[in-house]
Design an enzyme around this catalytic site. Structure first.
Site, PDB file in Angstrom:
ATOM      1  N   GLU A  98       9.780 -57.454  56.433  1.00 34.03           N
ATOM      2  CA  GLU A  98       8.474 -56.808  56.638  1.00 34.03           C
ATOM      3  C   GLU A  98       7.651 -57.666  57.604  1.00 34.03           C
ATOM      4  OE1 GLU A  98       6.633 -54.388  56.916  1.00 34.03           O
ATOM      5  OE2 GLU A  98       6.019 -53.720  54.923  1.00 34.03           O
ATOM      6  N   ASP A  99       6.725 -57.016  58.294  1.00 32.82           N
ATOM      7  CA  ASP A  99       5.858 -57.775  59.207  1.00 32.82           C
ATOM      8  C   ASP A  99       4.749 -58.503  58.447  1.00 32.82           C
ATOM      9  OD1 ASP A  99       4.588 -55.384  58.513  1.00 32.82           O
ATOM     10  OD2 ASP A  99       3.946 -54.894  60.555  1.00 32.82           O
ATOM     11  N   ASP A 102      -0.080 -57.073  52.698  1.00 31.29           N
ATOM     12  CA  ASP A 102      -1.537 -57.076  52.588  1.00 31.29           C
ATOM     13  C   ASP A 102      -1.883 -56.788  51.119  1.00 31.29           C
ATOM     14  OD1 ASP A 102      -4.184 -57.013  53.539  1.00 31.29           O
ATOM     15  OD2 ASP A 102      -4.090 -54.886  53.974  1.00 31.29           O
ATOM     16  N   PHE A 151      -7.663 -58.741  60.572  1.00 31.95           N
ATOM     17  CA  PHE A 151      -6.712 -57.746  61.065  1.00 31.95           C
ATOM     18  C   PHE A 151      -6.046 -58.287  62.321  1.00 31.95           C
ATOM     19  CE2 PHE A 151      -5.129 -53.973  63.149  1.00 31.95           C
ATOM     20  CZ  PHE A 151      -4.533 -53.322  62.081  1.00 31.95           C
ATOM     21  N   ARG A 164       1.847 -53.941  70.062  1.00 32.92           N
ATOM     22  CA  ARG A 164       3.063 -54.467  69.441  1.00 32.92           C
ATOM     23  C   ARG A 164       3.795 -55.450  70.347  1.00 32.92           C
ATOM     24  NH1 ARG A 164       4.116 -51.331  64.849  1.00 32.92           N
ATOM     25  NH2 ARG A 164       3.609 -49.138  65.006  1.00 32.92           N
TER      26      ARG A 164
HETATM   27  P1  5GP Z   1       0.016 -53.147  52.219  1.00 33.42           P
HETATM   28  O1  5GP Z   1       0.643 -51.961  51.588  1.00 33.42           O
HETATM   29  O2  5GP Z   1       0.635 -54.455  51.809  1.00 33.42           O
HETATM   30  O3  5GP Z   1      -1.476 -53.145  52.035  1.00 33.42           O
HETATM   31  O4  5GP Z   1       0.156 -52.947  53.771  1.00 33.42           O
HETATM   32  C1  5GP Z   1       1.254 -53.339  54.484  1.00 33.42           C
HETATM   33  C2  5GP Z   1       1.218 -52.661  55.838  1.00 33.42           C
HETATM   34  O5  5GP Z   1      -0.122 -52.523  56.316  1.00 33.42           O
HETATM   35  C3  5GP Z   1       1.928 -53.507  56.867  1.00 33.42           C
HETATM   36  O6  5GP Z   1       3.298 -53.184  56.949  1.00 33.42           O
HETATM   37  C4  5GP Z   1       1.179 -53.123  58.131  1.00 33.42           C
HETATM   38  O7  5GP Z   1       1.703 -51.945  58.676  1.00 33.42           O
HETATM   39  C5  5GP Z   1      -0.227 -52.846  57.664  1.00 33.42           C
HETATM   40  N1  5GP Z   1      -1.132 -54.007  57.823  1.00 33.42           N
HETATM   41  C6  5GP Z   1      -1.707 -54.752  56.855  1.00 33.42           C
HETATM   42  N2  5GP Z   1      -2.461 -55.732  57.370  1.00 33.42           N
HETATM   43  C7  5GP Z   1      -2.343 -55.606  58.708  1.00 33.42           C
HETATM   44  C8  5GP Z   1      -2.883 -56.362  59.801  1.00 33.42           C
HETATM   45  O8  5GP Z   1      -3.627 -57.337  59.693  1.00 33.42           O
HETATM   46  N3  5GP Z   1      -2.516 -55.925  61.040  1.00 33.42           N
HETATM   47  C9  5GP Z   1      -1.708 -54.852  61.251  1.00 33.42           C
HETATM   48  N4  5GP Z   1      -1.436 -54.537  62.509  1.00 33.42           N
HETATM   49  N5  5GP Z   1      -1.191 -54.133  60.244  1.00 33.42           N
HETATM   50  C10 5GP Z   1      -1.505 -54.510  58.986  1.00 33.42           C
END
Ligand code: 5GP
Length: 180
Positions: A98-99, A102, A151, A164
Protein backbone atom coordinates in the site's frame (compact mmCIF):
# COMPACT_ATOMS: atom_id res chain seq x y z
CA UNK A 1 10.61 21.27 -6.56
CA UNK A 2 7.21 21.23 -8.35
CA UNK A 3 5.47 24.62 -8.20
CA UNK A 4 2.36 23.20 -6.47
CA UNK A 5 4.35 21.78 -3.55
CA UNK A 6 4.76 23.61 -0.27
CA UNK A 7 7.64 21.39 0.84
CA UNK A 8 9.33 18.07 0.25
CA UNK A 9 8.65 15.71 3.13
CA UNK A 10 10.68 12.70 1.98
CA UNK A 11 13.29 12.97 -0.76
CA UNK A 12 13.83 10.46 -3.57
CA UNK A 13 17.15 9.45 -1.99
CA UNK A 14 15.57 8.77 1.39
CA UNK A 15 12.82 6.76 -0.32
CA UNK A 16 15.33 4.72 -2.34
CA UNK A 17 17.36 3.85 0.76
CA UNK A 18 14.26 2.85 2.71
CA UNK A 19 12.83 0.75 -0.12
CA UNK A 20 16.12 -1.15 -0.39
CA UNK A 21 16.10 -1.73 3.38
CA UNK A 22 12.50 -3.00 3.28
CA UNK A 23 13.42 -5.28 0.38
CA UNK A 24 16.28 -6.81 2.38
CA UNK A 25 14.06 -7.31 5.43
CA UNK A 26 11.22 -8.92 3.45
CA UNK A 27 13.66 -11.15 1.54
CA UNK A 28 15.15 -12.37 4.82
CA UNK A 29 11.72 -12.98 6.39
CA UNK A 30 10.41 -15.00 3.42
CA UNK A 31 13.62 -16.86 2.61
CA UNK A 32 12.89 -20.15 0.84
CA UNK A 33 9.22 -19.26 0.31
CA UNK A 34 7.16 -18.02 -2.63
CA UNK A 35 5.49 -14.67 -2.21
CA UNK A 36 2.46 -13.12 -3.89
CA UNK A 37 2.88 -9.35 -3.85
CA UNK A 38 -0.45 -7.53 -4.13
CA UNK A 39 -0.19 -3.96 -5.36
CA UNK A 40 -3.07 -1.78 -4.19
CA UNK A 41 -3.82 0.37 -7.25
CA UNK A 42 -3.04 3.00 -8.17
CA UNK A 43 -1.10 4.67 -5.39
CA UNK A 44 1.26 1.76 -4.74
CA UNK A 45 2.41 1.19 -8.33
CA UNK A 46 5.73 2.98 -8.06
CA UNK A 47 6.50 1.63 -4.59
CA UNK A 48 5.66 -1.91 -5.74
CA UNK A 49 7.81 -1.60 -8.86
CA UNK A 50 10.80 -0.43 -6.83
CA UNK A 51 10.30 -2.80 -3.90
CA UNK A 52 10.02 -6.04 -5.90
CA UNK A 53 13.34 -5.28 -7.56
CA UNK A 54 14.95 -5.59 -4.13
CA UNK A 55 13.38 -8.98 -3.39
CA UNK A 56 15.56 -12.05 -3.66
CA UNK A 57 12.75 -14.55 -3.00
CA UNK A 58 10.41 -15.93 -5.71
CA UNK A 59 7.69 -13.34 -6.18
CA UNK A 60 4.62 -13.04 -8.39
CA UNK A 61 2.70 -9.81 -8.63
CA UNK A 62 -1.02 -9.17 -8.77
CA UNK A 63 -3.06 -6.01 -8.26
CA UNK A 64 -6.32 -4.97 -6.68
CA UNK A 65 -8.20 -1.68 -6.75
CA UNK A 66 -10.50 -0.28 -4.11
CA UNK A 67 -12.19 3.09 -4.04
CA UNK A 68 -10.25 5.92 -2.45
CA UNK A 69 -10.86 9.58 -1.92
CA UNK A 70 -11.86 10.70 -5.40
CA UNK A 71 -11.23 14.41 -5.61
CA UNK A 72 -11.59 15.11 -1.93
CA UNK A 73 -8.78 14.90 0.63
CA UNK A 74 -11.00 13.34 3.29
CA UNK A 75 -12.05 9.73 3.55
CA UNK A 76 -15.69 8.87 2.97
CA UNK A 77 -15.45 5.64 4.94
CA UNK A 78 -16.98 3.90 1.94
CA UNK A 79 -14.81 1.17 0.43
CA UNK A 80 -15.66 -0.40 -2.91
CA UNK A 81 -13.87 -3.02 -5.00
CA UNK A 82 -13.04 -1.60 -8.40
CA UNK A 83 -10.79 -4.44 -9.59
CA UNK A 84 -10.26 -7.85 -8.03
CA UNK A 85 -7.15 -10.04 -8.13
CA UNK A 86 -6.46 -12.16 -11.20
CA UNK A 87 -5.03 -15.06 -9.17
CA UNK A 88 -6.33 -17.27 -6.37
CA UNK A 89 -4.71 -16.52 -3.01
CA UNK A 90 -5.62 -19.78 -1.29
CA UNK A 91 -2.65 -21.35 0.51
CA UNK A 92 -0.25 -18.58 -0.55
CA UNK A 93 1.90 -16.07 1.32
CA UNK A 94 0.45 -12.63 0.59
CA UNK A 95 2.17 -9.30 0.94
CA UNK A 96 -0.26 -6.42 0.47
CA UNK A 97 1.63 -3.36 -0.74
CA UNK A 98 0.00 0.00 0.00
CA UNK A 99 1.12 3.58 -0.51
CA UNK A 100 -0.25 5.06 2.71
CA UNK A 101 -2.37 4.05 5.69
CA UNK A 102 -4.48 6.88 7.02
CA UNK A 103 -7.69 5.97 8.88
CA UNK A 104 -6.96 2.31 8.13
CA UNK A 105 -10.51 1.73 6.83
CA UNK A 106 -9.43 0.75 3.32
CA UNK A 107 -6.85 -1.83 4.38
CA UNK A 108 -9.01 -3.19 7.17
CA UNK A 109 -11.73 -3.97 4.68
CA UNK A 110 -9.32 -5.26 2.07
CA UNK A 111 -7.33 -7.53 4.39
CA UNK A 112 -10.48 -8.98 5.98
CA UNK A 113 -11.73 -9.82 2.51
CA UNK A 114 -8.40 -11.41 1.52
CA UNK A 115 -8.19 -13.41 4.77
CA UNK A 116 -11.61 -14.92 4.04
CA UNK A 117 -10.06 -16.48 0.91
CA UNK A 118 -7.73 -18.67 3.05
CA UNK A 119 -4.21 -17.51 2.27
CA UNK A 120 -1.34 -19.22 4.11
CA UNK A 121 -0.27 -15.86 5.53
CA UNK A 122 -0.97 -12.18 5.01
CA UNK A 123 1.27 -9.23 5.81
CA UNK A 124 1.01 -5.54 5.04
CA UNK A 125 3.79 -3.36 3.70
CA UNK A 126 3.14 0.37 3.47
CA UNK A 127 5.46 3.12 2.36
CA UNK A 128 3.80 5.76 4.55
CA UNK A 129 1.77 5.65 7.74
CA UNK A 130 -0.23 8.40 9.48
CA UNK A 131 -0.79 6.69 12.86
CA UNK A 132 -2.43 9.77 14.39
CA UNK A 133 -5.39 9.40 12.02
CA UNK A 134 -6.19 5.74 12.66
CA UNK A 135 -9.88 4.85 13.22
CA UNK A 136 -9.52 1.06 13.31
CA UNK A 137 -7.03 -1.34 14.87
CA UNK A 138 -4.58 -2.01 12.04
CA UNK A 139 -0.78 -2.17 12.11
CA UNK A 140 1.48 -2.59 9.08
CA UNK A 141 4.07 -5.39 9.29
CA UNK A 142 6.51 -3.31 7.26
CA UNK A 143 6.47 0.49 7.17
CA UNK A 144 8.73 2.93 5.36
CA UNK A 145 7.97 6.19 7.15
CA UNK A 146 5.57 7.43 9.81
CA UNK A 147 4.43 10.91 8.82
CA UNK A 148 2.40 13.71 10.42
CA UNK A 149 -1.21 14.45 9.49
CA UNK A 150 -0.51 16.26 6.19
CA UNK A 151 -1.89 15.49 2.75
CA UNK A 152 1.04 14.31 0.65
CA UNK A 153 1.51 13.58 -3.06
CA UNK A 154 4.22 12.10 -5.25
CA UNK A 155 5.90 8.70 -5.69
CA UNK A 156 2.55 7.25 -6.76
CA UNK A 157 0.30 9.28 -4.47
CA UNK A 158 -2.14 11.61 -6.20
CA UNK A 159 -4.50 14.48 -5.72
CA UNK A 160 -7.36 14.19 -8.25
CA UNK A 161 -5.14 11.79 -10.26
CA UNK A 162 -2.33 14.33 -10.55
CA UNK A 163 1.21 14.42 -9.11
CA UNK A 164 1.76 10.64 -9.07
CA UNK A 165 4.87 11.07 -11.22
CA UNK A 166 6.74 13.33 -8.78
CA UNK A 167 9.89 11.52 -7.59
CA UNK A 168 9.75 12.90 -4.02
CA UNK A 169 6.90 12.82 -1.48
CA UNK A 170 5.76 16.38 -0.82
CA UNK A 171 3.05 18.47 0.81
CA UNK A 172 0.66 20.25 -1.56
CA UNK A 173 0.15 24.00 -1.28
CA UNK A 174 -3.40 24.82 -0.06
CA UNK A 175 -4.07 26.79 -3.26
CA UNK A 176 -3.39 23.64 -5.31
CA UNK A 177 -6.53 22.08 -3.77
CA UNK A 178 -8.62 25.13 -4.58
CA UNK A 179 -7.60 25.29 -8.24
CA UNK A 180 -8.88 21.79 -9.04
P1 5GP B 1 -7.53 5.05 4.71
O1 5GP B 1 -8.63 4.12 4.36
O2 5GP B 1 -6.40 4.41 5.47
O3 5GP B 1 -8.06 6.27 5.41
O4 5GP B 1 -7.01 5.65 3.36
C1 5GP B 1 -6.04 5.05 2.59
C2 5GP B 1 -6.06 5.68 1.21
O5 5GP B 1 -6.38 7.07 1.28
C3 5GP B 1 -4.69 5.61 0.59
O6 5GP B 1 -4.53 4.42 -0.16
C4 5GP B 1 -4.71 6.83 -0.31
O7 5GP B 1 -5.34 6.55 -1.53
C5 5GP B 1 -5.57 7.83 0.44
N1 5GP B 1 -4.78 8.78 1.25
C6 5GP B 1 -4.72 8.88 2.59
N2 5GP B 1 -3.90 9.86 2.98
C7 5GP B 1 -3.40 10.38 1.84
C8 5GP B 1 -2.46 11.43 1.58
O8 5GP B 1 -1.89 12.10 2.44
N3 5GP B 1 -2.20 11.66 0.26
C9 5GP B 1 -2.79 10.97 -0.75
N4 5GP B 1 -2.45 11.31 -1.99
N5 5GP B 1 -3.67 9.99 -0.54
C10 5GP B 1 -3.97 9.70 0.75
Amino acid sequence: MHKDLESILISRDEIAAKVAELGRQISADYEGQDLLAICVLKGAIIFTADLIRHLTVNVTVDSIAVSSYGKSTHTSGVVRFLKDLDESVEGRHLLVIEDIIDTGLTLKYLTENLRSRNPKSLKICTLLDKPSRRQVDLQPDYCGFSIPDKFVVGYGLDFAERYRQLPDVGVLKPEAYRLQ
